[in-house]
Enzyme design. Structure first.
Site, mmCIF file in Angstrom:
data_model
loop_
_atom_site.group_PDB
_atom_site.id
_atom_site.type_symbol
_atom_site.label_atom_id
_atom_site.label_comp_id
_atom_site.label_asym_id
_atom_site.label_seq_id
_atom_site.Cartn_x
_atom_site.Cartn_y
_atom_site.Cartn_z
ATOM 1 N N PHE A 8 0.850 -1.185 0.000
ATOM 2 C CA PHE A 8 0.000 0.000 0.000
ATOM 3 C C PHE A 8 0.891 1.243 0.000
ATOM 4 O O PHE A 8 1.759 1.395 0.853
ATOM 5 C CB PHE A 8 -0.899 0.011 1.235
ATOM 6 C CG PHE A 8 -2.061 -0.937 1.159
ATOM 7 C CD1 PHE A 8 -2.122 -1.928 0.189
ATOM 8 C CD2 PHE A 8 -3.108 -0.837 2.060
ATOM 9 C CE1 PHE A 8 -3.182 -2.810 0.123
ATOM 10 C CE2 PHE A 8 -4.186 -1.705 2.008
ATOM 11 C CZ PHE A 8 -4.229 -2.694 1.034
ATOM 12 N N GLU A 9 0.644 2.131 -0.941
ATOM 13 C CA GLU A 9 1.420 3.354 -1.067
ATOM 14 C C GLU A 9 0.474 4.543 -1.157
ATOM 15 O O GLU A 9 -0.746 4.401 -1.045
ATOM 16 C CB GLU A 9 2.341 3.272 -2.293
ATOM 17 C CG GLU A 9 3.323 2.111 -2.245
ATOM 18 C CD GLU A 9 4.232 2.033 -3.468
ATOM 19 O OE1 GLU A 9 4.263 3.006 -4.245
ATOM 20 O OE2 GLU A 9 4.894 0.999 -3.656
ATOM 21 N N GLY A 10 1.041 5.726 -1.378
ATOM 22 C CA GLY A 10 0.224 6.927 -1.572
ATOM 23 C C GLY A 10 -0.682 7.213 -0.399
ATOM 24 O O GLY A 10 -0.249 7.375 0.744
#
Length: 605
Positions: free
Chosen positions: A390-392
């Site tokens: 999971f990024e951003g």
């Protein structure tokens, strides 16, 4: 907020003297009784008895004999790293009463304030005081307020400050009584690395401290706690104390308990090379068929499973289409190649998220959809487990969510629940890995969420509660040591990506543990070495922060042998460090296999 004003001292002492004068003239009845009772309520406000009555963060405060404002002693406190050198004292007060708080300050940034007033908490400050300067503010307590916390502190990264003659003038309250030692301490639910504790409540307690073998292990608000980071097949002694504004009770009777010999996820054996395979898209590195993935790779992450929308929880994975990847193999061949890799001892996982795959499980419905859709992918392709990338803006902490050990933000809580459900469904052989960015993990040493005053990036440290909650089920954490800004290490120095120093400092934090946002009562515990790999780009084209093979070797030397450590000195050596992760298998092949060859050549033992 205007913090440059210094209001004139509202002198209750003057009011008291006026009442005395009226008494001499036979007019005592006209003096307000509250004013007559006003007094200086601070205990050891001049620091003549050392730090008696005061509590300073991280050992930042000390009593000095020079410079002083009055008497023979004063406080000198020095901010360091993520600590602002706060010294505080709880003071008993009366409800619906007015108080004047003052102190003398000298040196760099100095703050004076009161919290827990029941109305509006107050503070005042000076940016610089080359000589003694008085800080003053006033406040009124709320209808049920019986104690307030008076504090003084400096500012992050600035010099030391001195404080002296702290006073709080107003009507005194009934002192808070120290709670009794908790009774009924029991230990249960032992695993190979953790233990659950519970005890009976203590009258008047507002919190509890848990001690493991004599050292404080946790601070909680309720009458239970889970202690993690323990060694398998080991006996531990636990005690608990009760706390309130008066201080800490004596310790409870000790209870001994032992961890089990094996957890739900056995530690993996040997060292591992982890790589992401561009399975659903093409880019400059070109497409690599599953059957053509070199045997060097122990864990292969299929990039990526992505949601139909950020909040749907509905994850889909589709192999790269022929229009984008002309050399893509037929689906049957792709699945057969996965089975062949598994037969050779490799693990193949679906990686969820990536740069473009924002996943926000804002509701329990999205959580349940996430579980069912991810399960379908795992079952359809016969995969070994799941990688969370999971990024951003996928993970972000709500305002007021300040303790990684007991998160309240829905996107975090729902993700934890979903991963626990998947782990329970597939059992002990289920492989769970995570690939957060440094901002979401190590940056938590300085900042967590929006912070105590708000205004910080709420994503900061947001992976910590997920890692903590899944630590007994987590196979591998490989933080992305790339595309990162400078991050502060445990030496309270900033480290920049691209060299051994950065990877050593970032990994040392995971293997040593660290206080979150500088709070020594909220320590993120160390992970096992076999749970940690170092994330690196495979080539200069793969991402910012590429590290030369020579620097990678220095990194491994320092962490596994405590050799070639350079400027950063680790808190130990970990021969069992799991290995390396890279973005990506495709880029490594494009770069002639430089990354994987360097890993294979390293003398691990």
């Amino acid at each position: 907020m205007d913090r440059t004003r210094h209001p004139a001292l509202r002198s209750s002492l003057c009011a008291a003297l006026t009442a005395a004068a009226l008494g001499a003239a036979g007019l005592v009845a006209a003096a307000p009784s509250a004013q007559a009772a006003d007094a200086d309520l601070m205990r050891n406000g001049g620091f003549e008895s050392g730090l008696d009555g005061w509590s300073c963060t991280a050992g930042s405060g000390a009593v000095v004999t020079s410079p002083v404002h009055g008497g023979t002693h004063a406080l000198k406190a020095t901010p360091a790293g993520s600590d602002n050198a706060q010294c505080a004292q709880s003071v008993a007060v009366q409800p619906n009463s007015t108080y004047t708080l003052s102190s003398w300050a000298q040196g760099s940034y100095a703050y004076l304030g009161a919290s827990g007033t029941g109305t509006t908490d107050v503070s005042t400050w000076t940016q610089s005081a080359p000589s003694w300067q008085q800080l003053t503010t006033t406040f009124k307590t709320g209808a049920s307020t019986t104690s307030v916390t008076v504090y003084t502190h400096g500012w992050y990264g600035t010099g030391a400050y001195e404080a002296d003659d702290v006073s709080l003038i107003g009507p005194g309250g009934t002192p808070v009584q120290l709670p009794a030692a908790p009774a009924g301490l029991t230990a249960s639910g032992a695993t190979s690395s953790g233990m659950s504790l519970s005890w009976s409540p203590s009258a008047g307690a507002t919190g509890y401290n848990v001690y493991r073998d004599g050292a404080k292990a946790a601070s909680v608000s309720g009458t239970s706690a889970t202690v993690t980071g323990l060694a398998a097949s080991t006996s531990y002694s636990f005690q608990v104390t009760a706390t309130n504004s008066a201080g800490e009770s004596p310790r409870s009777a000790a209870v001994s308990a032992s961890t089990t010999s094996g957890g739900t996820t056995p530690p993996p054996s040997g060292h591992a090379l982890v790589g992401y395979l561009h399975a659903s898209f093409a880019n400059g590195a070109g497409y690599t068929r599953m059957a053509d993935v070199p045997d060097d790779w122990n864990i292969i992450d299929l990039a990526f499973g992505e949601p139909t929308s950020p909040t749907s929880g509905d994850i889909r994975f589709t192999p790269c289409p022929v229009s984008e990847c002309p050399t893509v193999e037929p689906l049957a061949d792709f699945k057969a190649a996965i089975k062949a890799k598994q037969a050779a001892g490799k693990k193949v996982l679906i990686s969820i998220g990536g740069q473009n795959g924002q996943v926000q499980l804002t509701t329990t419905a999205a959580r349940d959809t996430f579980v069912s859709s991810v399960s379908k992918i795992i079952d359809d392709y016969g995969l070994d487990g799941l990688d969370i990338d999971f990024e951003g803006h996928s993970l972000s902490l709500n305002t007021g969510d300040t303790d990684f050990r007991s998160p309240t933000t829905p996107v975090v809580v729902n993700l934890i629940d979903a991963l626990k459900t998947l782990k329970a469904k597939y059992g002990s052989k289920f492989v769970l890995t995570m690939a957060p960015e440094t901002f979401f993990v190590q940056m938590g040493y300085q900042y967590y969420g929006s912070g105590p005053w708000g205004g910080q990036d709420p994503r900061c440290g947001a992976y910590l509660p997920v890692i903590y909650a899944l630590r007994d089920s987590l196979t591998l954490l490989h933080v992305q040591d790339y595309n990162s800004g400078s991050i502060m290490g445990l030496d309270n120095q900033y480290h920049s990506m691209g060299g051994a120093d950065f990877h050593i400092a970032m990994t040392d934090m995971l293997l040593t543990g660290f206080p979150v946002a500088g709070d020594t009562t909220k320590v993120f515990p160390a992970l096992r070495p076999d749970q940690v790999a170092i994330g690196l780009p495979a080539s200069t084209q793969a991402g910012n922060g590429w590290t030369s093979p020579a620097e990678v070797t220095k990194t491994l030397d320092c962490l596994t042998k405590k050799a070639n450590c350079g400027t950063y000195q680790t808190h130990g050596s970990w021969p069992g460090l799991r290995g390396l992760m890279t973005w990506s298998i495709n880029w490594d092949r494009f770069n002639g296999g430089e990354f994987s060859k360097n890993f294979d050549a390293y003398p691990w033992s």
